[in-house]
Design an enzyme around this catalytic site. Sequence first.
Site, PDB file in Angstrom:
ATOM      1  N   ASP A   1       0.864  -1.187   0.000  1.00 18.83           N
ATOM      2  CA  ASP A   1       0.000   0.000   0.000  1.00 18.83           C
ATOM      3  C   ASP A   1       0.900   1.236   0.000  1.00 18.83           C
ATOM      4  OD1 ASP A   1      -2.433  -1.510   0.249  1.00 18.83           O
ATOM      5  OD2 ASP A   1      -1.906  -1.854   2.341  1.00 18.83           O
TER       6      ASP A   1
ATOM      7  N   LYS B   1       0.485  10.138   0.870  1.00 23.55           N
ATOM      8  CA  LYS B   1       0.502  11.450   1.522  1.00 23.55           C
ATOM      9  C   LYS B   1       1.665  11.536   2.510  1.00 23.55           C
ATOM     10  CE  LYS B   1      -4.367  12.309   1.056  1.00 23.55           C
ATOM     11  NZ  LYS B   1      -5.652  11.961   1.598  1.00 23.55           N
TER      12      LYS B   1
ATOM     13  N   ASP C   1       4.840   0.450  -7.860  1.00 27.25           N
ATOM     14  CA  ASP C   1       4.566   1.251  -9.059  1.00 27.25           C
ATOM     15  C   ASP C   1       4.238   2.683  -8.692  1.00 27.25           C
ATOM     16  OD1 ASP C   1       2.171   0.080  -7.856  1.00 27.25           O
ATOM     17  OD2 ASP C   1       1.103   1.239  -9.372  1.00 27.25           O
TER      18      ASP C   1
ATOM     19  N   TYR D   1      -1.673  -6.644  -8.360  1.00 27.79           N
ATOM     20  CA  TYR D   1      -1.360  -5.209  -8.378  1.00 27.79           C
ATOM     21  C   TYR D   1      -0.323  -4.871  -9.439  1.00 27.79           C
ATOM     22  CZ  TYR D   1      -4.387  -3.684  -4.678  1.00 27.79           C
ATOM     23  OH  TYR D   1      -5.511  -3.360  -3.955  1.00 27.79           O
TER      24      TYR D   1
HETATM   25  C1  SAM Z   1      -1.670  -3.077  -2.443  1.00 26.62           C
HETATM   26  S1  SAM Z   1      -1.967  -4.675  -1.827  1.00 26.62           S
HETATM   27  C2  SAM Z   1      -0.844  -5.694  -2.802  1.00 26.62           C
HETATM   28  C3  SAM Z   1      -1.209  -7.155  -2.743  1.00 26.62           C
HETATM   29  C4  SAM Z   1      -0.265  -8.095  -3.500  1.00 26.62           C
HETATM   30  N1  SAM Z   1       1.047  -8.126  -2.872  1.00 26.62           N
HETATM   31  C5  SAM Z   1      -0.166  -7.729  -4.964  1.00 26.62           C
HETATM   32  O1  SAM Z   1       0.918  -7.278  -5.399  1.00 26.62           O
HETATM   33  O2  SAM Z   1      -1.162  -7.920  -5.678  1.00 26.62           O
HETATM   34  C6  SAM Z   1      -1.127  -4.664  -0.254  1.00 26.62           C
HETATM   35  C7  SAM Z   1      -1.597  -5.763   0.675  1.00 26.62           C
HETATM   36  O3  SAM Z   1      -0.784  -5.789   1.836  1.00 26.62           O
HETATM   37  C8  SAM Z   1      -1.604  -6.096   2.955  1.00 26.62           C
HETATM   38  N2  SAM Z   1      -0.908  -5.587   4.152  1.00 26.62           N
HETATM   39  C9  SAM Z   1      -0.664  -4.301   4.460  1.00 26.62           C
HETATM   40  N3  SAM Z   1       0.022  -4.216   5.609  1.00 26.62           N
HETATM   41  C10 SAM Z   1       0.216  -5.488   6.041  1.00 26.62           C
HETATM   42  C11 SAM Z   1       0.854  -6.044   7.181  1.00 26.62           C
HETATM   43  N4  SAM Z   1       1.433  -5.271   8.092  1.00 26.62           N
HETATM   44  N5  SAM Z   1       0.848  -7.393   7.317  1.00 26.62           N
HETATM   45  C12 SAM Z   1       0.270  -8.189   6.382  1.00 26.62           C
HETATM   46  N6  SAM Z   1      -0.352  -7.708   5.287  1.00 26.62           N
HETATM   47  C13 SAM Z   1      -0.378  -6.375   5.111  1.00 26.62           C
HETATM   48  C14 SAM Z   1      -2.922  -5.382   2.643  1.00 26.62           C
HETATM   49  O4  SAM Z   1      -4.010  -5.955   3.346  1.00 26.62           O
HETATM   50  C15 SAM Z   1      -3.029  -5.580   1.140  1.00 26.62           C
HETATM   51  O5  SAM Z   1      -3.764  -6.738   0.812  1.00 26.62           O
END
Ligand code: SAM
Length: 240
Positions: free
Chosen positions: A148, A152, A184, A221
Amino acid sequence: MDKIGHLDNVLVKPSPNRLYGRQRGHSLRPRQKKLLDETLPRIRLSLEQIEHLASLFNQKPQQIWFEVGFGGGEHVLGQLAKHPHVGYIASEVFRDGICSLLGRLVPVGKEATAPLPGMLRLWDNDARHMLMALPESVLDRVFLMFPDPWPKARHTKRRFVHPQNVALLARVMKSGGIWQVASDDPVYQGWVQEVMAYQPYFNVSKPQTIRPEEGWVSTRYEAKAMMAGRQPLYWTFVRR
Ligand SMILES: C[S@@+](CC[C@H](N)C(=O)[O-])C[C@H]1O[C@@H](n2cnc3c(N)ncnc32)[C@H](O)[C@@H]1O
Protein backbone atom coordinates in the site's frame (compact mmCIF):
# COMPACT_ATOMS: atom_id res chain seq x y z
CA MET A 1 5.14 15.25 -6.81
CA ASP A 2 3.97 14.77 -3.24
CA LYS A 3 6.63 15.29 -0.58
CA ILE A 4 8.35 12.15 0.60
CA GLY A 5 8.63 13.45 4.14
CA HIS A 6 11.67 13.78 6.34
CA LEU A 7 13.38 10.56 7.21
CA ASP A 8 15.03 12.13 10.28
CA ASN A 9 11.60 12.76 11.61
CA VAL A 10 10.58 9.14 11.09
CA LEU A 11 13.77 7.73 12.60
CA VAL A 12 13.17 9.30 15.99
CA LYS A 13 9.56 8.18 16.22
CA PRO A 14 8.59 4.85 17.82
CA SER A 15 7.67 1.90 15.64
CA PRO A 16 4.23 2.24 14.08
CA ASN A 17 2.48 -0.68 15.74
CA ARG A 18 -0.98 0.26 14.63
CA LEU A 19 -2.20 -1.35 11.44
CA TYR A 20 -3.76 0.91 8.83
CA GLY A 21 -5.76 -0.15 5.81
CA ARG A 22 -8.73 -2.43 5.39
CA GLN A 23 -8.93 -5.74 7.19
CA ARG A 24 -12.57 -6.50 6.41
CA GLY A 25 -14.66 -5.84 3.32
CA HIS A 26 -18.32 -6.81 2.89
CA SER A 27 -19.97 -9.37 5.16
CA LEU A 28 -18.86 -12.94 4.60
CA ARG A 29 -20.48 -15.14 1.99
CA PRO A 30 -21.22 -18.75 3.13
CA ARG A 31 -18.24 -20.13 1.17
CA GLN A 32 -15.90 -17.56 2.72
CA LYS A 33 -17.19 -18.42 6.18
CA LYS A 34 -16.46 -22.10 5.58
CA LEU A 35 -12.99 -21.29 4.30
CA LEU A 36 -12.20 -19.25 7.41
CA ASP A 37 -13.81 -21.71 9.84
CA GLU A 38 -12.70 -24.99 8.30
CA THR A 39 -9.70 -24.44 6.02
CA LEU A 40 -7.75 -21.63 7.68
CA PRO A 41 -7.20 -23.46 11.01
CA ARG A 42 -5.59 -26.35 9.08
CA ILE A 43 -2.91 -24.13 7.54
CA ARG A 44 -2.67 -21.22 9.95
CA LEU A 45 0.60 -20.53 11.72
CA SER A 46 0.55 -19.61 15.37
CA LEU A 47 3.19 -17.78 17.38
CA GLU A 48 3.60 -20.82 19.64
CA GLN A 49 4.67 -22.99 16.71
CA ILE A 50 7.51 -20.92 15.38
CA GLU A 51 10.24 -22.12 17.69
CA HIS A 52 10.41 -25.28 15.62
CA LEU A 53 10.07 -23.67 12.23
CA ALA A 54 11.49 -26.46 10.11
CA SER A 55 9.00 -28.99 11.50
CA LEU A 56 6.05 -26.86 10.43
CA PHE A 57 6.30 -28.10 6.88
CA ASN A 58 5.67 -31.60 5.59
CA GLN A 59 9.32 -31.99 4.61
CA LYS A 60 12.44 -30.26 5.89
CA PRO A 61 12.55 -27.03 3.88
CA GLN A 62 15.72 -26.19 1.96
CA GLN A 63 14.92 -22.53 2.57
CA ILE A 64 12.22 -20.50 4.33
CA TRP A 65 10.57 -17.61 2.48
CA PHE A 66 8.17 -15.00 3.78
CA GLU A 67 5.66 -12.84 1.90
CA VAL A 68 4.23 -9.62 3.33
CA GLY A 69 0.67 -8.82 2.21
CA PHE A 70 -0.06 -11.52 -0.36
CA GLY A 71 -3.28 -9.91 -1.64
CA GLY A 72 -5.15 -12.56 -3.62
CA GLY A 73 -2.36 -15.13 -3.21
CA GLU A 74 -1.40 -15.57 -6.88
CA HIS A 75 2.26 -14.90 -6.13
CA VAL A 76 2.30 -17.33 -3.19
CA LEU A 77 0.90 -20.16 -5.28
CA GLY A 78 3.16 -19.39 -8.24
CA GLN A 79 6.27 -19.47 -6.05
CA LEU A 80 5.19 -22.68 -4.32
CA ALA A 81 4.72 -24.39 -7.66
CA LYS A 82 8.15 -23.26 -8.84
CA HIS A 83 9.98 -24.00 -5.59
CA PRO A 84 8.53 -27.16 -4.04
CA HIS A 85 11.34 -27.50 -1.48
CA VAL A 86 10.86 -24.05 0.02
CA GLY A 87 8.86 -23.59 3.22
CA TYR A 88 6.65 -20.56 2.58
CA ILE A 89 5.08 -18.32 5.22
CA ALA A 90 2.51 -16.01 3.67
CA SER A 91 0.96 -13.12 5.56
CA GLU A 92 -2.13 -11.05 4.86
CA VAL A 93 -4.51 -9.06 7.03
CA PHE A 94 -7.34 -8.45 4.60
CA ARG A 95 -10.01 -11.10 5.10
CA ASP A 96 -11.13 -11.17 1.44
CA GLY A 97 -7.53 -11.75 0.35
CA ILE A 98 -7.15 -14.63 2.80
CA CYS A 99 -10.42 -16.16 1.50
CA SER A 100 -9.24 -15.69 -2.06
CA LEU A 101 -6.07 -17.71 -1.44
CA LEU A 102 -7.91 -20.38 0.57
CA GLY A 103 -10.53 -20.62 -2.17
CA ARG A 104 -7.81 -21.45 -4.69
CA LEU A 105 -6.53 -24.23 -2.43
CA VAL A 106 -9.71 -26.20 -1.82
CA PRO A 107 -12.73 -27.05 -4.00
CA VAL A 108 -16.25 -26.07 -2.93
CA GLY A 109 -17.63 -28.56 -0.40
CA LYS A 110 -14.16 -29.85 0.59
CA GLU A 111 -13.17 -26.97 2.85
CA ALA A 112 -12.63 -29.24 5.86
CA THR A 113 -11.01 -32.17 4.12
CA ALA A 114 -9.16 -31.31 0.90
CA PRO A 115 -5.40 -31.73 1.31
CA LEU A 116 -3.46 -28.48 1.67
CA PRO A 117 0.05 -27.64 0.42
CA GLY A 118 2.43 -29.07 3.00
CA MET A 119 5.05 -26.37 2.41
CA LEU A 120 2.72 -23.42 2.98
CA ARG A 121 1.67 -21.82 6.25
CA LEU A 122 -0.52 -18.72 6.56
CA TRP A 123 -0.16 -15.89 9.03
CA ASP A 124 -3.51 -14.07 9.00
CA ASN A 125 -2.29 -11.11 10.97
CA ASP A 126 0.10 -8.17 10.83
CA ALA A 127 3.35 -9.37 9.25
CA ARG A 128 5.32 -7.26 11.73
CA HIS A 129 4.07 -9.34 14.66
CA MET A 130 5.45 -12.47 13.05
CA LEU A 131 8.71 -10.73 12.19
CA MET A 132 9.09 -9.68 15.81
CA ALA A 133 8.47 -13.22 17.03
CA LEU A 134 10.57 -15.26 14.57
CA PRO A 135 13.97 -16.52 15.69
CA GLU A 136 17.02 -14.67 14.35
CA SER A 137 18.48 -15.40 10.90
CA VAL A 138 15.90 -17.87 9.64
CA LEU A 139 14.53 -16.34 6.43
CA ASP A 140 16.26 -16.80 3.09
CA ARG A 141 13.93 -14.62 1.06
CA VAL A 142 11.26 -12.01 1.71
CA PHE A 143 8.76 -10.55 -0.76
CA LEU A 144 7.05 -7.20 -0.43
CA MET A 145 5.08 -6.86 -3.63
CA PHE A 146 3.30 -3.61 -4.40
CA PRO A 147 2.71 -2.54 -0.79
CA ASP A 148 0.00 0.00 0.00
CA PRO A 149 1.67 3.26 -1.08
CA TRP A 150 0.23 5.69 1.47
CA PRO A 151 1.40 8.53 -0.76
CA LYS A 152 0.50 11.45 1.52
CA ALA A 153 3.48 12.88 3.40
CA ARG A 154 1.62 12.70 6.69
CA HIS A 155 1.16 8.93 6.24
CA THR A 156 4.83 7.94 5.94
CA LYS A 157 4.62 5.99 9.20
CA ARG A 158 2.09 3.67 7.60
CA ARG A 159 4.45 2.54 4.84
CA PHE A 160 5.86 -0.94 5.24
CA VAL A 161 9.28 0.14 4.05
CA HIS A 162 10.15 2.05 7.16
CA PRO A 163 13.40 2.19 9.13
CA GLN A 164 11.84 0.27 12.00
CA ASN A 165 10.58 -2.51 9.73
CA VAL A 166 13.89 -2.69 7.86
CA ALA A 167 15.56 -3.44 11.20
CA LEU A 168 12.87 -6.03 12.02
CA LEU A 169 13.48 -7.80 8.73
CA ALA A 170 17.24 -7.62 9.09
CA ARG A 171 17.09 -9.50 12.39
CA VAL A 172 15.23 -12.49 10.98
CA MET A 173 16.99 -12.72 7.62
CA LYS A 174 20.08 -14.81 6.98
CA SER A 175 23.25 -13.16 5.76
CA GLY A 176 23.02 -13.30 1.94
CA GLY A 177 19.21 -13.48 2.13
CA ILE A 178 17.24 -11.59 -0.49
CA TRP A 179 14.53 -9.03 0.08
CA GLN A 180 12.52 -8.36 -3.05
CA VAL A 181 10.44 -5.18 -3.20
CA ALA A 182 8.29 -3.91 -6.06
CA SER A 183 6.24 -0.73 -6.31
CA ASP A 184 4.57 1.25 -9.06
CA ASP A 185 3.91 4.37 -6.99
CA PRO A 186 6.35 7.23 -7.71
CA VAL A 187 6.18 8.61 -4.17
CA TYR A 188 6.77 5.19 -2.66
CA GLN A 189 9.58 4.54 -5.12
CA GLY A 190 11.38 7.68 -3.96
CA TRP A 191 10.69 6.73 -0.37
CA VAL A 192 12.22 3.26 -0.74
CA GLN A 193 15.35 4.80 -2.22
CA GLU A 194 15.59 7.24 0.65
CA VAL A 195 14.97 4.76 3.47
CA MET A 196 17.32 2.16 2.02
CA ALA A 197 20.11 4.68 1.47
CA TYR A 198 20.29 5.28 5.22
CA GLN A 199 20.19 1.76 6.64
CA PRO A 200 23.18 -0.46 7.53
CA TYR A 201 21.75 -3.95 7.01
CA PHE A 202 21.25 -4.53 3.28
CA ASN A 203 23.37 -4.02 0.18
CA VAL A 204 21.40 -1.79 -2.11
CA SER A 205 21.72 -1.74 -5.87
CA LYS A 206 19.85 0.41 -8.35
CA PRO A 207 16.20 -0.62 -8.86
CA GLN A 208 15.32 -2.24 -12.16
CA THR A 209 12.52 -1.30 -14.51
CA ILE A 210 12.23 -4.85 -15.77
CA ARG A 211 11.30 -7.87 -13.69
CA PRO A 212 14.45 -9.10 -12.00
CA GLU A 213 14.25 -12.74 -12.98
CA GLU A 214 13.12 -15.18 -15.60
CA GLY A 215 9.76 -16.71 -14.73
CA TRP A 216 8.90 -13.85 -12.34
CA VAL A 217 5.54 -14.54 -10.72
CA SER A 218 3.23 -11.63 -11.31
CA THR A 219 0.70 -10.25 -8.83
CA ARG A 220 -2.70 -8.65 -9.24
CA TYR A 221 -1.36 -5.21 -8.38
CA GLU A 222 1.51 -5.55 -10.80
CA ALA A 223 -0.97 -6.40 -13.56
CA LYS A 224 -3.11 -3.39 -12.60
CA ALA A 225 -0.08 -1.10 -12.72
CA MET A 226 0.93 -2.38 -16.16
CA MET A 227 -2.61 -1.97 -17.50
CA ALA A 228 -2.69 1.60 -16.24
CA GLY A 229 0.71 2.35 -17.82
CA ARG A 230 2.52 2.88 -14.51
CA GLN A 231 6.17 1.80 -14.45
CA PRO A 232 6.99 -0.55 -11.56
CA LEU A 233 10.44 -0.50 -10.00
CA TYR A 234 11.94 -3.73 -8.68
CA TRP A 235 14.56 -3.82 -5.92
CA THR A 236 16.67 -6.75 -4.82
CA PHE A 237 18.24 -6.02 -1.44
CA VAL A 238 20.82 -8.45 -0.10
CA ARG A 239 21.24 -8.91 3.64
CA ARG A 240 24.84 -8.20 4.66
C1 SAM B 1 -1.67 -3.08 -2.44
S1 SAM B 1 -1.97 -4.68 -1.83
C2 SAM B 1 -0.84 -5.69 -2.80
C3 SAM B 1 -1.21 -7.16 -2.74
C4 SAM B 1 -0.26 -8.09 -3.50
N1 SAM B 1 1.05 -8.13 -2.87
C5 SAM B 1 -0.17 -7.73 -4.96
O1 SAM B 1 0.92 -7.28 -5.40
O2 SAM B 1 -1.16 -7.92 -5.68
C6 SAM B 1 -1.13 -4.66 -0.25
C7 SAM B 1 -1.60 -5.76 0.68
O3 SAM B 1 -0.78 -5.79 1.84
C8 SAM B 1 -1.60 -6.10 2.95
N2 SAM B 1 -0.91 -5.59 4.15
C9 SAM B 1 -0.66 -4.30 4.46
N3 SAM B 1 0.02 -4.22 5.61
C10 SAM B 1 0.22 -5.49 6.04
C11 SAM B 1 0.85 -6.04 7.18
N4 SAM B 1 1.43 -5.27 8.09
N5 SAM B 1 0.85 -7.39 7.32
C12 SAM B 1 0.27 -8.19 6.38
N6 SAM B 1 -0.35 -7.71 5.29
C13 SAM B 1 -0.38 -6.37 5.11
C14 SAM B 1 -2.92 -5.38 2.64
O4 SAM B 1 -4.01 -5.95 3.35
C15 SAM B 1 -3.03 -5.58 1.14
O5 SAM B 1 -3.76 -6.74 0.81
